[in-house]
Design a protein around this motif. Structure first.
Motif: not given
Length: 125
Positions: A41-50, A59-62
């Protein structure tokens, strides 16, 4: 009609593991790109892995070295194995698929993507 149905979310303690699944149906040819995104909530959607149709993964660095994306084409199922989970991994996780190779596969989503309804992951400290 393309359908993506996620499962496997839940609540675990920090350091634990979960495996998310995404069952895909309603298409006759392999997606060019399929993967996982997350949003809090309150954050933009982020890519995790594709994963691209040729097998290349992003992969996201995190999450790199903690999460692994893989697929079982025989079952039309995409997985996300998540290890060493952290409280900051808490989010709604969405499966997404893209069939248009005019759009590069990676961690950015586009309007052409198809989306599942999500599965909630909660990590407690």
């Amino acid at each position: 009609q393309v359908q993506l149905v996620e499962s496997g979310g839940g609540s675990v303690q920090s350091g634990g593991s979960l495996r998310l699944s995404c069952v895909a149906s309603g298409y006759t040819y392999t997606p060019y790109c399929i993967g996982w995104f997350r949003q809090t909530p309150g954050k933009e959607r982020e890519g995790v892995a594709t994963i691209e149709s040729g097998g290349r993964t992003f992969y996201a660095a995190s999450v790199k070295d903690r999460f692994t994306i893989y697929e079982d084409n025989g079952k039309n199922t995409l997985y996300l194995q998540m290890n060493s989970l952290k409280p900051e991994d808490t989010a709604m996780y969405y499966c997404a698929a893209n069939f248009d190779d005019d759009y590069p596969c990676g961690l950015q989503s586009y309007d052409v993507y198809y989306w599942g309804k999500g599965t909630l992951v909660t990590i407690s400290s």
